[in-house]
Design an enzyme around this catalytic site. Structure first.
Site, PDB file in Angstrom:
ATOM      1  N   HIS A  71       0.939  -1.126   0.206  1.00 38.56           N
ATOM      2  CA  HIS A  71       0.179  -0.470   0.196  1.00 38.56           C
ATOM      3  C   HIS A  71       0.588   0.745  -0.377  1.00 38.56           C
ATOM      4  O   HIS A  71       1.634   1.605   1.337  1.00 38.56           O
ATOM      5  CB  HIS A  71      -0.768   0.280   1.210  1.00 38.56           C
ATOM      6  CG  HIS A  71      -1.931   0.868   1.240  1.00 38.56           C
ATOM      7  ND1 HIS A  71      -3.102   0.183   1.353  1.00 38.56           N
ATOM      8  CD2 HIS A  71      -2.485   2.188   1.068  1.00 38.56           C
ATOM      9  CE1 HIS A  71      -4.429   1.550   1.244  1.00 38.56           C
ATOM     10  NE2 HIS A  71      -3.567   2.137   1.288  1.00 38.56           N
ATOM     11  N   LEU A  72       1.027   2.342  -1.060  1.00 37.54           N
ATOM     12  CA  LEU A  72       1.679   3.269  -0.609  1.00 37.54           C
ATOM     13  C   LEU A  72       1.443   4.236   0.132  1.00 37.54           C
ATOM     14  O   LEU A  72       0.336   4.116  -0.042  1.00 37.54           O
ATOM     15  CB  LEU A  72       1.077   3.823  -2.968  1.00 37.54           C
ATOM     16  CG  LEU A  72       1.662   3.158  -3.968  1.00 37.54           C
ATOM     17  CD1 LEU A  72       1.360   4.271  -4.826  1.00 37.54           C
ATOM     18  CD2 LEU A  72       3.833   3.147  -3.930  1.00 37.54           C
ATOM     19  N   HIS A  73       2.663   5.151   0.365  1.00 37.59           N
ATOM     20  CA  HIS A  73       2.100   5.685   1.342  1.00 37.59           C
ATOM     21  C   HIS A  73       3.769   6.698   1.315  1.00 37.59           C
ATOM     22  O   HIS A  73       4.701   6.077   1.487  1.00 37.59           O
ATOM     23  CB  HIS A  73       1.971   5.423   2.749  1.00 37.59           C
ATOM     24  CG  HIS A  73       2.628   4.756   3.414  1.00 37.59           C
ATOM     25  ND1 HIS A  73       3.620   3.083   3.260  1.00 37.59           N
ATOM     26  CD2 HIS A  73       4.055   4.542   4.593  1.00 37.59           C
ATOM     27  CE1 HIS A  73       3.881   2.296   3.896  1.00 37.59           C
ATOM     28  NE2 HIS A  73       4.174   3.623   4.665  1.00 37.59           N
ATOM     29  N   TRP A  74       3.042   7.978   1.220  1.00 37.58           N
ATOM     30  CA  TRP A  74       4.197   9.254   1.607  1.00 37.58           C
ATOM     31  C   TRP A  74       4.411   8.953   3.228  1.00 37.58           C
ATOM     32  O   TRP A  74       3.293   9.723   3.915  1.00 37.58           O
ATOM     33  CB  TRP A  74       3.799  10.567   0.620  1.00 37.58           C
ATOM     34  CG  TRP A  74       4.613   9.656  -0.397  1.00 37.58           C
ATOM     35  CD1 TRP A  74       4.843  10.717  -1.503  1.00 37.58           C
ATOM     36  CD2 TRP A  74       2.724   9.758  -1.493  1.00 37.58           C
ATOM     37  NE1 TRP A  74       4.804  10.369  -2.896  1.00 37.58           N
ATOM     38  CE2 TRP A  74       3.718   9.543  -2.902  1.00 37.58           C
ATOM     39  CE3 TRP A  74       1.950   8.708  -1.315  1.00 37.58           C
ATOM     40  CZ2 TRP A  74       2.787   9.353  -4.010  1.00 37.58           C
ATOM     41  CZ3 TRP A  74       1.129   8.750  -2.316  1.00 37.58           C
ATOM     42  CH2 TRP A  74       2.317   8.752  -3.560  1.00 37.58           C
TER      43      TRP A  74
END
Length: 161
Positions: free
Chosen positions: A121-124
Site C-alpha cells: 500500500h503506497l504511502h508517503w
C-alpha cells in the site's frame, strides 16, 4: 545505567510487520472501520487518507496514502496521484502552522528492499524536522526521544482539519 521505558513500542517489536495472507493492511483496516481516532486517521478525502505514524521517527510524522490498496505508482489513476500530492501539500501547510518545523523529510519507499514497511500500500512519509531534533540519545543509547504523544498530536491536527 538509566532505563528508558517505551511500552508503546512493544507492538512494533512483537507484531508481524506485514499482514498475513487475506488480512487487510493497517491502512485498509482503518479505512474500513469507523474509529478514526483509534486508527490514527486524521483526514479522509474521496481518494486519499492521512494517518499518524504509530511508530514515528519524529513528532508530527504522518503517512499520506491513496485509499485504494495499490503498491506501485503506475497502478494509481491520475486522480489518485493528484489527490495524494494535493493532500501531501495541504498537510505540509498544516504542520507549518501547527508545529513550525524548520524543514521536512518527505519520501516514498517503493518495495521491501527500499525500506517499505508496508510494500503493498503506497504511502508517503512526512517527517517534520527541527534544528537540534537529533541529539546524543540515538548515538549513545540507540534511543529516539519523541516529545509529544500520539493523542496530543491527533488532537492538534484534527483541531485544524
Amino acid at each position: 545505567m538509566e532505563q528508558l521505558w517505551a511500552p508503546w513500542r512493544l507492538p512494533y517489536v512483537t507484531q508481524p510487520k506485514s499482514p498475513g495472507a487475506g488480512e487487510p493492511c493497517f491502512i485498509c483496516r482503518g479505512l474500513s472501520e469507523h474509529d478514526d481516532r483509534g486508527n490514527l486517521i486524521v483526514l479522509r478525502t474521496p481518494l486519499s487518507v492521512v494517518v499518524l505514524n504509530r511508530f514515528p521517527y519524529n513528532n508530527g510524522h504522518l503517512l499520506v496514502a491513496p485509499r485504494a490498496h495499490k503498491g506501485r505508482l503506475d497502478e494509481l489513476e491520475d486522480g489518485e496521484l493528484l489527490d495524494t500530492q494535493l493532500v501531501l501539500r495541504r498537510m505540509l501547510g498544516e504542520l507549518d502552522r501547527l508545529m513550525q518545523p524548520a524543514g521536512y523529510n518527505v519520501g516514498l519507499n517503493l518495495g521491501h528492499v527500499a525500506g517499505a514497511g508496508l510494500p503493498g500500500h503506497l504511502h508517503w512519509h512526512i517527517v517534520p524536522r527541527w534544528s537540534g531534533d537529533t541529539n546524543f540519545m540515538p548515538v549513545l543509547a540507540d534511543v529516539k526521544v519523541i516529545v509529544q504523544s500520539l493523542d496530543a498530536l491527533y488532537e492538534l491536527i484534527r483541531s485544524r482539519l
